[in-house]
Write a protein that holds these residues in place. Sequence first.
Motif, PDB file in Angstrom:
ATOM      1  N   ALA A  53       2.971   6.155  -2.828  1.00  0.00           N
ATOM      2  CA  ALA A  53       4.043   6.832  -3.373  1.00  0.00           C
ATOM      3  C   ALA A  53       3.766   7.234  -4.786  1.00  0.00           C
ATOM      4  O   ALA A  53       4.209   8.221  -5.213  1.00  0.00           O
ATOM      5  CB  ALA A  53       5.331   5.954  -3.197  1.00  0.00           C
ATOM      6  N   ILE A  54       3.159   6.384  -5.693  1.00  0.00           N
ATOM      7  CA  ILE A  54       2.706   6.638  -6.711  1.00  0.00           C
ATOM      8  C   ILE A  54       1.697   7.844  -6.931  1.00  0.00           C
ATOM      9  O   ILE A  54       1.697   8.697  -7.557  1.00  0.00           O
ATOM     10  CB  ILE A  54       2.183   5.465  -7.509  1.00  0.00           C
ATOM     11  CG1 ILE A  54       3.188   4.330  -7.909  1.00  0.00           C
ATOM     12  CG2 ILE A  54       1.324   5.888  -8.848  1.00  0.00           C
ATOM     13  CD1 ILE A  54       2.432   2.777  -8.193  1.00  0.00           C
ATOM     14  N   LEU A  65       9.767   4.536 -10.482  1.00  0.00           N
ATOM     15  CA  LEU A  65       9.790   4.896  -9.039  1.00  0.00           C
ATOM     16  C   LEU A  65       9.929   3.397  -8.265  1.00  0.00           C
ATOM     17  O   LEU A  65      10.281   3.347  -7.276  1.00  0.00           O
ATOM     18  CB  LEU A  65       8.366   5.299  -8.860  1.00  0.00           C
ATOM     19  CG  LEU A  65       7.941   5.653  -7.404  1.00  0.00           C
ATOM     20  CD1 LEU A  65       8.733   6.788  -6.951  1.00  0.00           C
ATOM     21  CD2 LEU A  65       6.463   6.137  -7.344  1.00  0.00           C
ATOM     22  N   LEU A  66       8.998   2.518  -8.942  1.00  0.00           N
ATOM     23  CA  LEU A  66       8.919   1.324  -8.043  1.00  0.00           C
ATOM     24  C   LEU A  66      10.215   0.482  -8.197  1.00  0.00           C
ATOM     25  O   LEU A  66      10.688   0.041  -7.028  1.00  0.00           O
ATOM     26  CB  LEU A  66       7.736   0.445  -8.827  1.00  0.00           C
ATOM     27  CG  LEU A  66       6.282   0.637  -8.496  1.00  0.00           C
ATOM     28  CD1 LEU A  66       5.481  -0.256  -9.197  1.00  0.00           C
ATOM     29  CD2 LEU A  66       5.850   1.028  -7.146  1.00  0.00           C
ATOM     30  N   ILE A 124      -2.151  -2.487  -8.488  1.00  0.00           N
ATOM     31  CA  ILE A 124      -2.364  -1.080  -8.075  1.00  0.00           C
ATOM     32  C   ILE A 124      -2.864  -0.520  -9.552  1.00  0.00           C
ATOM     33  O   ILE A 124      -2.421  -0.825 -10.639  1.00  0.00           O
ATOM     34  CB  ILE A 124      -1.070  -0.270  -7.857  1.00  0.00           C
ATOM     35  CG1 ILE A 124      -0.722  -0.980  -6.524  1.00  0.00           C
ATOM     36  CG2 ILE A 124      -1.286   1.304  -7.641  1.00  0.00           C
ATOM     37  CD1 ILE A 124       0.605  -0.355  -6.382  1.00  0.00           C
ATOM     38  N   LEU A 125      -4.186   0.206  -9.487  1.00  0.00           N
ATOM     39  CA  LEU A 125      -4.691   0.740 -10.488  1.00  0.00           C
ATOM     40  C   LEU A 125      -4.523   2.282 -10.537  1.00  0.00           C
ATOM     41  O   LEU A 125      -4.702   2.864  -9.435  1.00  0.00           O
ATOM     42  CB  LEU A 125      -6.319   0.722 -10.382  1.00  0.00           C
ATOM     43  CG  LEU A 125      -6.844  -0.731 -10.431  1.00  0.00           C
ATOM     44  CD1 LEU A 125      -8.434  -0.745 -10.163  1.00  0.00           C
ATOM     45  CD2 LEU A 125      -6.442  -1.661 -11.524  1.00  0.00           C
ATOM     46  N   ILE A 126      -3.754   2.545 -11.681  1.00  0.00           N
ATOM     47  CA  ILE A 126      -3.651   4.090 -11.810  1.00  0.00           C
ATOM     48  C   ILE A 126      -4.156   4.868 -13.084  1.00  0.00           C
ATOM     49  O   ILE A 126      -4.384   4.179 -13.953  1.00  0.00           O
ATOM     50  CB  ILE A 126      -2.098   4.397 -11.944  1.00  0.00           C
ATOM     51  CG1 ILE A 126      -1.372   3.563 -10.864  1.00  0.00           C
ATOM     52  CG2 ILE A 126      -1.522   5.672 -12.311  1.00  0.00           C
ATOM     53  CD1 ILE A 126      -0.320   3.089 -11.476  1.00  0.00           C
ATOM     54  N   GLN A 127      -5.015   6.078 -12.721  1.00  0.00           N
ATOM     55  CA  GLN A 127      -5.685   6.591 -13.741  1.00  0.00           C
ATOM     56  C   GLN A 127      -4.792   8.016 -14.219  1.00  0.00           C
ATOM     57  O   GLN A 127      -4.711   8.762 -13.276  1.00  0.00           O
ATOM     58  CB  GLN A 127      -6.979   6.937 -13.285  1.00  0.00           C
ATOM     59  CG  GLN A 127      -7.841   7.523 -14.522  1.00  0.00           C
ATOM     60  CD  GLN A 127      -9.233   8.245 -13.860  1.00  0.00           C
ATOM     61  OE1 GLN A 127      -9.485   8.292 -12.765  1.00  0.00           O
ATOM     62  NE2 GLN A 127     -10.200   8.129 -14.888  1.00  0.00           N
ATOM     63  N   ILE A 183       0.738  -1.060   0.118  1.00  0.00           N
ATOM     64  CA  ILE A 183      -0.204   0.019  -0.140  1.00  0.00           C
ATOM     65  C   ILE A 183       1.017   1.250  -0.148  1.00  0.00           C
ATOM     66  O   ILE A 183       0.537   2.312  -0.669  1.00  0.00           O
ATOM     67  CB  ILE A 183      -0.932   0.042   1.319  1.00  0.00           C
ATOM     68  CG1 ILE A 183      -2.233   0.679   0.864  1.00  0.00           C
ATOM     69  CG2 ILE A 183      -0.185   0.300   2.541  1.00  0.00           C
ATOM     70  CD1 ILE A 183      -3.580   0.377   1.934  1.00  0.00           C
ATOM     71  N   ASP A 184       2.052   1.236   0.553  1.00  0.00           N
ATOM     72  CA  ASP A 184       3.133   2.341   0.391  1.00  0.00           C
ATOM     73  C   ASP A 184       3.493   2.613  -0.879  1.00  0.00           C
ATOM     74  O   ASP A 184       3.474   3.759  -1.321  1.00  0.00           O
ATOM     75  CB  ASP A 184       4.330   2.016   1.276  1.00  0.00           C
ATOM     76  CG  ASP A 184       4.060   1.926   2.887  1.00  0.00           C
ATOM     77  OD1 ASP A 184       2.975   2.631   2.989  1.00  0.00           O
ATOM     78  OD2 ASP A 184       4.752   1.244   3.304  1.00  0.00           O
ATOM     79  N   ASP A 185       3.500   1.363  -1.899  1.00  0.00           N
ATOM     80  CA  ASP A 185       3.699   1.828  -3.180  1.00  0.00           C
ATOM     81  C   ASP A 185       2.762   2.643  -3.804  1.00  0.00           C
ATOM     82  O   ASP A 185       3.304   3.510  -4.490  1.00  0.00           O
ATOM     83  CB  ASP A 185       3.959   0.222  -3.799  1.00  0.00           C
ATOM     84  CG  ASP A 185       5.315  -0.365  -3.641  1.00  0.00           C
ATOM     85  OD1 ASP A 185       6.180   0.139  -3.205  1.00  0.00           O
ATOM     86  OD2 ASP A 185       5.331  -1.689  -3.763  1.00  0.00           O
TER      87      ASP A 185
END
Lengths: 255, 402
Positions: B90-91, B245-246, B225-228, B85-87
Amino acid sequence: MKAVVQLDNIHKTYSNGEVEVHAVRGINLTIESGEFVAIMGASGSGKSTLMNVLGCLDRPSKGRYLLDGVDTSDLDRNERADLRNQKLGFVFQGFNLLARTTALENVELPMLYNPSRIPSREKRKRALDALEIVGLAERADHLPNQLSGGQQQRVAIARALVNNPQILLADEPTGNLDSKTSVEVMGVFQKLNERGITIVMVTHELDIAKYCKRNLIVRDGLLVRDELVQDRSFSDRELQRIREEEAAAKLTQSA
Amino acid sequence: MRITATSVIALRALRRNKLRSILTALGIIIGVGAVIATVSIGNGAKNQVESQIASLGQNVITVFPGSTNTGGTRGGFGAASTLTIDDAEAIEREILGVVAVSAEVRDRQQILANGLNWNTTVMGESPGYLSVRAWDLAQGNMFTDADMRSTAKVAIIGQTVATELYPDVDPVGQTIRIRNLPFKVLGVLKPKGFSFFGSDQDDVVIVPTTSAMRRVARRQYLSSILIQAQSPEMMSRIQQDVADLLQQRRGDREPDFTVRNQLELAEAATATSKTMTVLLGSIAGVSLIVGGIGIMNIMLVSVTERTREIGIRLAIGAHDRDVRIQFLIEAMILSMLGGIFGVLIGIGASQVVSSQTGMPVLISTASVTGAVAFSAFVGIVFGFYPAHKAAKLDPIDALRFE
């Protein structure tokens, strides 16, 4: 009298592969307005070639052809087409009407290709007038196959007249007709000639040529005789004679 | 100048040979019909796939866990339990152009409510999830960041779960039990239907990620992780930034994640239907050309048959162009009529296919106008040679023709 046709030393040569055929070898001819000329000759004499040159369907290989004062020698294909449309009317041996097309539409055809636009009502009127002249106005809506040979040829004559040409050119116009119908068709030509229309026709029948005013004989590509017809035939008299003969035949039969 | 008169002549000529004209046009009718039908069905399929892909959300980038290598034993794809969840936080914090992020945990649980029970997918998600998936609530509210922080026992449910567990009660405010823990229903999602992969997207219970990790799935790592992204143009850049980043957060360790772009998925999915459409469409196009050859054949027969007529027209003053246009117009009328009837038949055929098989069809004006224009073009191309042949005839020879 004004010269409508003036041929100066006309030659026509066909090259058929290696063989050269001199169909016409130097013809000089003047035809004036109002003349009624028959061109006669055996087959291969060059009379058809001469006719094609006169009709601007073919160009002479050598010589000069003035039609109504216009030199036709250096006209291109389309210019000659316009000339045929405006100054010439054609009548063929095989009638050459468009099949499944009414007499009226057949007569209207040359006006379709008239360079100046003719309104359709005017076209119809002129076509009907032309049919009237040949005595077929009441058959305007008939198709060619509903008409007799003589009637078809009269429709063809109406078609030739419709653009008010300088000359009517007829190529064996009676060739496909029986003798009585031939006389009738020649009657139409005589009537038109009386109205001042210049007519040039090709025929190989002597008695048909006698309905004309002037006879030309072509042999081996040359004009060998040019004379006025002495004892001219008139279709009215001939038709009368034929009618009498028919009546007589019936009399003898019934007797 | 004489176009109208010539068109009338052409129409008359076609009418004189009705049966022949119809049979000639049939080649084009079948060709155009086939083009319209296949393209419509192909477009329908493509459209369906695209809308399914779109239902996954707009401009979505997904991070999946990668494989593991523990002492030589390699786990499969997705086996790594290192996505945290920290990843996700961070994103969201560090990458520009990110609109919403959802840390996802998936688990399957038997749930109880209203005296009924149901086995469904329980998903842990962040409050941004609805934005990422472009999904709205039918009623109630989404849980909040506060709920995330407090590992609140709250949930929103999909339509399928709502109808299965609360057939005749309003679910909002009710309590469902997951792992025997009471979760309060805050809202109900709007129906979304089946996914591209065939699963029912409405058969779902969504709880805060933190609650899912601690109380439901009971694990410390994320499923994805879903990113929009803000716009489609930013997607590839953000995809790269996320990967960087990861990796940076993992130092020298081997990458244990995969970053996927929704567009890649969409492209792969539509590629198949596109290939089929192109394949079938080109077969149909070949039949159009065959139809065109049929027109050429009949026009050549017609020119020979009407040589005398052409001779008469030329003798009495028709120009080359008049004859050429007459025959060209005949060929064009044949092919355009074929095109128009072909369009009608193609539309009819695709409607029949659609009603018989349930396949969606999409008849685009572009394909209709394109097919009609192409059939007219076929008429010109295949009509040109016969028309040219007619126009170049010598009047003397044509008149002598028997």
